[in-house]
Every structure is written in C-alpha cells, then in structure tokens.
Design a protein around this motif. Structure first.
Motif, PDB file in Angstrom:
ATOM      1  N   MET A  51       5.624   4.515 -10.090  1.00  0.00           N
ATOM      2  CA  MET A  51       4.331   5.000  -9.610  1.00  0.00           C
ATOM      3  C   MET A  51       4.345   6.508  -9.319  1.00  0.00           C
ATOM      4  SD  MET A  51       3.018   1.907  -9.407  1.00  0.00           S
ATOM      5  CE  MET A  51       1.395   2.279  -8.773  1.00  0.00           C
ATOM      6  N   HIS A  52       5.327   6.944  -8.507  1.00  0.00           N
ATOM      7  CA  HIS A  52       5.195   8.263  -7.891  1.00  0.00           C
ATOM      8  C   HIS A  52       5.468   9.449  -8.804  1.00  0.00           C
ATOM      9  CE1 HIS A  52       4.909   5.782  -4.307  1.00  0.00           C
ATOM     10  NE2 HIS A  52       4.176   6.772  -3.863  1.00  0.00           N
ATOM     11  N   GLY A  53       6.079   9.210  -9.964  1.00  0.00           N
ATOM     12  CA  GLY A  53       6.259  10.303 -10.915  1.00  0.00           C
ATOM     13  C   GLY A  53       5.107  10.383 -11.900  1.00  0.00           C
TER      14      GLY A  53
ATOM     15  N   THR B 121      -5.108   9.750  -9.629  1.00  0.00           N
ATOM     16  CA  THR B 121      -4.980   8.472 -10.337  1.00  0.00           C
ATOM     17  C   THR B 121      -3.630   8.370 -11.023  1.00  0.00           C
ATOM     18  OG1 THR B 121      -6.125   6.955 -11.868  1.00  0.00           O
ATOM     19  CG2 THR B 121      -5.998   9.259 -12.524  1.00  0.00           C
ATOM     20  N   ARG B 122      -3.385   7.219 -11.638  1.00  0.00           N
ATOM     21  CA  ARG B 122      -2.199   7.028 -12.477  1.00  0.00           C
ATOM     22  C   ARG B 122      -2.639   6.232 -13.695  1.00  0.00           C
ATOM     23  NH1 ARG B 122       0.765   5.243  -6.954  1.00  0.00           N
ATOM     24  NH2 ARG B 122       1.758   7.209  -6.467  1.00  0.00           N
ATOM     25  N   ARG B 123      -2.096   6.571 -14.838  1.00  0.00           N
ATOM     26  CA  ARG B 123      -2.427   5.815 -16.046  1.00  0.00           C
ATOM     27  C   ARG B 123      -1.484   4.630 -16.162  1.00  0.00           C
ATOM     28  NH1 ARG B 123      -5.525   9.388 -19.452  1.00  0.00           N
ATOM     29  NH2 ARG B 123      -5.457  11.371 -18.331  1.00  0.00           N
TER      30      ARG B 123
ATOM     31  N   GLY C 177       7.851  -6.438   1.495  1.00  0.00           N
ATOM     32  CA  GLY C 177       6.540  -5.783   1.535  1.00  0.00           C
ATOM     33  C   GLY C 177       6.668  -4.338   1.967  1.00  0.00           C
ATOM     34  N   ARG C 178       5.807  -3.492   1.412  1.00  0.00           N
ATOM     35  CA  ARG C 178       5.619  -2.141   1.949  1.00  0.00           C
ATOM     36  C   ARG C 178       4.535  -2.311   2.984  1.00  0.00           C
ATOM     37  NH1 ARG C 178       5.855   3.204  -1.453  1.00  0.00           N
ATOM     38  NH2 ARG C 178       4.267   3.946  -0.049  1.00  0.00           N
ATOM     39  N   PHE C 179       4.828  -2.968   4.083  1.00  0.00           N
ATOM     40  CA  PHE C 179       3.779  -3.187   5.082  1.00  0.00           C
ATOM     41  C   PHE C 179       4.366  -3.443   6.462  1.00  0.00           C
ATOM     42  CE2 PHE C 179       3.674  -7.519   2.807  1.00  0.00           C
ATOM     43  CZ  PHE C 179       4.453  -8.174   3.754  1.00  0.00           C
TER      44      PHE C 179
ATOM     45  N   LEU D 182       6.580  -0.916  -6.059  1.00  0.00           N
ATOM     46  CA  LEU D 182       5.229  -0.666  -6.573  1.00  0.00           C
ATOM     47  C   LEU D 182       4.220  -0.430  -5.456  1.00  0.00           C
ATOM     48  CD1 LEU D 182       5.199  -3.649  -9.108  1.00  0.00           C
ATOM     49  CD2 LEU D 182       5.638  -1.245  -9.667  1.00  0.00           C
ATOM     50  N   GLU D 183       3.176   0.337  -5.784  1.00  0.00           N
ATOM     51  CA  GLU D 183       2.047   0.457  -4.858  1.00  0.00           C
ATOM     52  C   GLU D 183       0.920  -0.402  -5.398  1.00  0.00           C
ATOM     53  OE1 GLU D 183       2.917   4.663  -2.664  1.00  0.00           O
ATOM     54  OE2 GLU D 183       1.382   4.681  -4.224  1.00  0.00           O
ATOM     55  N   LEU D 184       0.541  -1.402  -4.630  1.00  0.00           N
ATOM     56  CA  LEU D 184      -0.450  -2.363  -5.118  1.00  0.00           C
ATOM     57  C   LEU D 184      -1.260  -2.907  -3.955  1.00  0.00           C
ATOM     58  CD1 LEU D 184       0.896  -5.271  -4.163  1.00  0.00           C
ATOM     59  CD2 LEU D 184       2.330  -4.859  -6.132  1.00  0.00           C
TER      60      LEU D 184
ATOM     61  N   VAL E  33      -4.509   7.489   0.197  1.00  0.00           N
ATOM     62  CA  VAL E  33      -3.540   8.453  -0.309  1.00  0.00           C
ATOM     63  C   VAL E  33      -3.341   8.225  -1.822  1.00  0.00           C
ATOM     64  CG1 VAL E  33      -1.308   9.561   0.071  1.00  0.00           C
ATOM     65  CG2 VAL E  33      -2.479   8.509   1.989  1.00  0.00           C
ATOM     66  N   ASP E  34      -2.328   7.446  -2.216  1.00  0.00           N
ATOM     67  CA  ASP E  34      -2.059   7.296  -3.646  1.00  0.00           C
ATOM     68  C   ASP E  34      -2.809   6.104  -4.251  1.00  0.00           C
ATOM     69  OD1 ASP E  34      -0.333   9.424  -3.685  1.00  0.00           O
ATOM     70  OD2 ASP E  34       1.478   8.206  -3.439  1.00  0.00           O
ATOM     71  N   PRO E  35      -3.115   6.208  -5.564  1.00  0.00           N
ATOM     72  CA  PRO E  35      -3.802   5.115  -6.262  1.00  0.00           C
ATOM     73  C   PRO E  35      -2.895   3.891  -6.443  1.00  0.00           C
ATOM     74  CG  PRO E  35      -3.150   6.825  -7.804  1.00  0.00           C
ATOM     75  CD  PRO E  35      -2.833   7.351  -6.436  1.00  0.00           C
TER      76      PRO E  35
ATOM     77  N   ASP F 200       0.808  -1.216   0.000  1.00  0.00           N
ATOM     78  CA  ASP F 200       0.000   0.000   0.000  1.00  0.00           C
ATOM     79  C   ASP F 200       0.837   1.259   0.000  1.00  0.00           C
ATOM     80  OD1 ASP F 200      -2.664  -0.880   0.123  1.00  0.00           O
ATOM     81  OD2 ASP F 200      -2.342  -1.514   2.191  1.00  0.00           O
ATOM     82  N   CYS F 201       0.249   2.339  -0.515  1.00  0.00           N
ATOM     83  CA  CYS F 201       0.859   3.648  -0.340  1.00  0.00           C
ATOM     84  C   CYS F 201       0.863   3.955   1.148  1.00  0.00           C
ATOM     85  CB  CYS F 201       0.063   4.708  -1.092  1.00  0.00           C
ATOM     86  SG  CYS F 201       0.787   6.332  -0.875  1.00  0.00           S
ATOM     87  N   ALA F 202      -0.326   3.844   1.761  1.00  0.00           N
ATOM     88  CA  ALA F 202      -0.443   4.044   3.213  1.00  0.00           C
ATOM     89  C   ALA F 202      -1.250   2.886   3.783  1.00  0.00           C
ATOM     90  CB  ALA F 202      -1.159   5.352   3.506  1.00  0.00           C
TER      91      ALA F 202
ATOM     92  N   ALA G 133       3.019   6.366   7.966  1.00  0.00           N
ATOM     93  CA  ALA G 133       3.246   7.820   7.991  1.00  0.00           C
ATOM     94  C   ALA G 133       3.415   8.340   6.570  1.00  0.00           C
ATOM     95  CB  ALA G 133       4.496   8.144   8.806  1.00  0.00           C
ATOM     96  N   LYS G 134       2.788   9.465   6.257  1.00  0.00           N
ATOM     97  CA  LYS G 134       2.837   9.991   4.888  1.00  0.00           C
ATOM     98  C   LYS G 134       3.326  11.439   4.838  1.00  0.00           C
ATOM     99  CE  LYS G 134       2.056   8.037   1.949  1.00  0.00           C
ATOM    100  NZ  LYS G 134       3.073   7.114   1.341  1.00  0.00           N
ATOM    101  N   PRO G 135       4.222  11.727   3.882  1.00  0.00           N
ATOM    102  CA  PRO G 135       4.568  13.129   3.635  1.00  0.00           C
ATOM    103  C   PRO G 135       3.393  13.810   2.933  1.00  0.00           C
ATOM    104  CG  PRO G 135       5.597  11.720   1.988  1.00  0.00           C
ATOM    105  CD  PRO G 135       4.858  10.816   2.930  1.00  0.00           C
TER     106      PRO G 135
END
Ligand code: PEP
Ligand code: CO
Length: 461
Positions: free
Chosen positions: A363-365, A376-378, A120-122, A405-407, A435-437, A81-83, A127-129
């Motif tokens: 993802m983030h750019g 969103t992101r394409r 994992g991003r977990f 990746l954020e998934l 937060v982010d898609p 996840d993003c967050a 915490a988010k900027p």
C-alpha cells in the motif's frame, strides 16, 4: 486474544541502561509539541494507573505464532484502517472490518491449506506520522493533524492543539474496540460453521461473490465430512485475533509499558504487536531505543531507501539474540521500486542468517494524488507490488510470510481499479479516509485470491 498457544520461554537481557523512558534521551521524530508539560504529566500519570489493554500471555502467544510463521507454518494477515478515529468506534464499523478480515482469512486458509494468523490494525491505530509539522490554509498556519490520539482534524486552533486528554480517550476507545471484538469472537461470530455471519449487506452483487461462495461451500462440505467422522471440531468454532498499531507517540506507549508478576522484562500492553513506521526507524532514534527494551513481537516498516548497511545493525539492535518470532520486517517499496530495492535486503539478511518474518505492505509505496485532489492508490500497482514480492522472495530463496494491508468493511471508493474498475470520478462518491486510501471489500478479497494463486504458483510462501 488467544489463550491456546503456549508461551515461548526466552532470555531477557537488554544491554545498556534501558528503561521505558530512556527513549527521551534520543531524538524522537514525529512527536507533537505539547504546550503544557504539567498537563501532559497528569495525563500520562493517569494512563499509567489504568489497566492494560492486552496481557503478557497473549503477547507471548502471538510471538510463538509469529515464530511458526517464520518457519512457513502460518501466514500472517495484518490489516485495518490507516488511521482509526474516535468517531468510527461504532458497532457497524468494527464488525464490518472484522467481517472483511475473516472472509479474507477464509480464502487464505482454503487456498494455502495453512493456518492464518490474524492481526488487526485496530484498537489503538490513532497516531499518524505527517510529512510536515504544520499546515497552511489561506495564510493561516496550524499544527498538522497527527491522528485522534494527538489532536482533531478540523482546521481550527482549538482542534489542532495537541491535547493530552486524548491519550486517555484513545485508551478508552481502544478498550471499547477490543472489548467488542473479543465479545464477538468469544460469542461465536468467527465460527467457521457460520460464514454467513460475515456477509456484508452492500456486497450481494459483487463480481467476486460467486467465487467466494464456492470456497465457502467447499469448506462447509469438508467441515461436515470431517465432523461426521470425528464429531464436532472445537478449533473451527473460534479463531484468534490479535491487535497491532504503529507505536508512534512514545509518551502513550511508555505509560502502557508494564512489568507483570509471572513474566520477566517489560511489555507494551497497549497492543500485542507494535510496529515502527518508516519515518521513525533510525538506528539512533528514540523509537528504536524504546522498542529494543520491550518483550513484544515487533515489526519495522522498511522503505525503498533502506540499504543492507542500515538494515543489519537495526536487526542487531532490535533482536540481538535472534529470538524466534521477535522481529518482522514489513517491506513497502512501491510497484516501481520493489524489483531493485528488495533483492539486496533479502540477500543480506539471508547471508547473515538472521531470523525475520518478511511481510509485504503493497500500500504505502503506491500512494499518489489525483488531479481532483484525492490521495489514492491504483489497484494495479498494489496487485503488481504483491505479485512481484512473491516472485522476488521465490528467486531469493526466502519466504514471504504475510501481508500488511489498509482496508475497511465500509463501502468506500478510495483506491482506483479492482473488480469494479473504479476511476478518478468514482472517488467523489465515497471517499471517507482521514489519511490514506483503503481497499474496499472487493479489492481486499481480490488480493486474498491473488495471494492464493501466487502461493500455489511459486515456492516463495
Ligand atoms: C502506515 O502504515 O500508515 C504508514 C504511515 O506506513 P509507513 O510508515 O510505511 O509509511
Ligand atoms: Co497508511
């Protein structure tokens, strides 16, 4: 979460007067304004007395594995996840996320013919900027939501007040998440003999299912063939999983920075693999000061405005002895900028002979807002940036050693495009991110397949 890899011995010499709290002498961006210093001190004191979430043995094992990734012997898959949110600390959400990561890693192992390092991003990504310290709605201004570690997302003064008790809650939720992941893995959930455990109920009719099934069948055949010859192969009945998060809130990270009896130096034992976000990577800032003193493997997000003249001193500060496995650079440039922003950085790091693991975050750019108000992101931009990243590394004679990746394993519609060609109107159906898609299952699997195709087609892996 591994005990199988040997620890890499390495020298521990931190220049200057570093302590876990020396970051407080520098400018710390993206920190909440706690109203009551005594309340904060009580919470961090309690946190400092609680057991850590990971061990130094695991941290050093991951550093060793990342050193192998730097040599091209492993490929890093980092995602989640993003967050994370406290409310999402549930059995289905944790196991579905694990299923997607396991399926992606199976595609990668099959295609790359190389071990995949799963991170994992977990279990701590709380915490988010934020781009602004406060948010105004209908004339009312409140502090921005900075993630569940800091405050609540609801737009009320109570929810938005930075609450030190959340430091303790985040530690507990990280521990619950980690405990469940460890139990699943140790109990056989990740056994390559049983990829059917990783099936997600809602994806039966996915357009990518057939290709994935073919890979599963091919792996099953080879496994049975090898085991007929050699007997059961232990390594295939379990995998290792490590954790990572953006170490943004430094009071939290400091309280979980520990010394241990059998290894020298200080370890951040809230996670195996902390990273510095793009907005807090200033050379003279508090985050770089904190990170330089811990022995974990660490990563830094590198955005399109970073120049070689900024990057090289950062590498010196964070990895002065060029220790293997220590430093990962995650570039997140955007599909439109990667072609001009990345090559000078690759050339400079190569010219200086610095040892880093290059990882692509496509993802983030590539975040944008739709006319109906969604972030969103394409998928085409995400795929495009990743595709270019492989080609740019191949042309530079450097190696793209992983992806970030954020998934999610949930049935969400947050990124547009992909196998089902989601459009703006589809975002209304299941947009759940705080937060982010995030990529959904199919979009994630499609990227894994792209990585395999690119790595076979270029020398950049
Ligand atoms: C993130 O990874 O969620 C993030 C905020 O990234 P970055 O620091 O690259 O913008
Ligand atoms: Co994000």
């Amino acid at each position: 979460m591994s005990h199988v890899l040997p620890a890499v011995p390495s020298s521990v010499s931190i220049s200057g007067d570093w302590t876990p709290g020396s970051w407080q002498r520098r400018q710390a961006l993206q920190q909440p304004q706690y109203q009551d210093a005594a309340e904060l001190a009580r919470a961090t004191g309690q946190l400092a007395s609680l057991p850590p979430l990971v061990t130094s043995w695991e941290v050093l094992a991951l550093k060793h594995a990342l050193a192998e990734a730097q040599e091209g012997k492993r490929f890093l898959l980092q995602g989640g996840d993003c967050a994370e949110s406290f409310a999402d600390c549930t059995s289905p959400i944790i196991s579905n996320r694990l299923k997607v990561l396991l399926q992606m890693s199976l595609v990668l192992v099959h295609g790359l013919k190389r071990p995949v390092l799963r991170v994992g991003r977990f279990a701590g990504q709380y915490a988010k900027p934020r781009s602004a310290d406060s948010e105004t709605r209908d004339g009312v201004t409140l502090p921005s939501f900075r993630g569940d570690l800091v405050n609540g997302p609801e737009f009320t003064p109570e929810a938005r007040r930075p609450d030190p008790q959340r430091l303790i809650q985040a530690h507990s939720h990280s521990a619950l998440t980690m405990n469940f992941v460890r139990a699943l893995i140790d109990g056989g959930f990740a056994d390559l003999h049983h990829p059917e455990y990783w099936d997600l109920a809602w994806v039966e009719h996915s357009p990518l299912a057939a290709e994935y099934r073919r890979m599963v069948a091919a792996i099953g055949d080879s496994l049975r063939f090898m085991e007929t010859l050699a007997g059961p192969i232990a390594g295939f009945s379990r995998v290792d999983f490590f954790t990572s998060h953006e170490a943004l809130l430094l009071h939290y990270e400091e309280a979980l920075t520990r010394q241990v009896p059998r290894h020298q130096g200080w370890f951040n034992l809230s996670t195996h693999f902390p990273w510095i976000g793009m907005r807090t990577a200033a050379l003279d800032g508090a985050h770089v000061e904190y990170f330089r003193g811990i022995r974990n493997p660490i990563a830094v997000k590198v955005g399109p405005s970073v120049t070689p003249a900024q990057l090289l001193p950062l590498i010196d500060a964070l990895n002065p002895e060029d220790e293997p496995g220590r430093l990962t650079l995650i570039h997140r440039m955007g599909n439109a900028q990667i072609g001009s922003a990345l090559p000078p950085l690759l050339a400079a790091v190569k010219r200086e002979g610095r040892r880093v693991l290059w990882v692509a975050d496509p993802m983030h750019g590539n975040t944008e807002s739709t006319s109906n108000g969604y972030k969103t992101r394409r998928f085409d931009n995400i795929r495009g940036e990743l595709d270019q990243a492989f080609d740019i590394h191949a042309a530079a004679g450097t190696r793209l050693g992983g992806v970030h990746l954020e998934l999610t394993g949930e049935d969400v519609t947050e990124c547009m495009g992909g196998a089902r060609d989601l459009n703006e109107a589809d975002l209304d159906r299941a947009y759940k991110s705080m937060v982010d898609p995030r990529l959904n299952y199919e979009q994630s699997l499609e990227l894994a397949m792209l990585i395999v195709r690119k790595s076979v087609g270029t020398t950049g892996v």
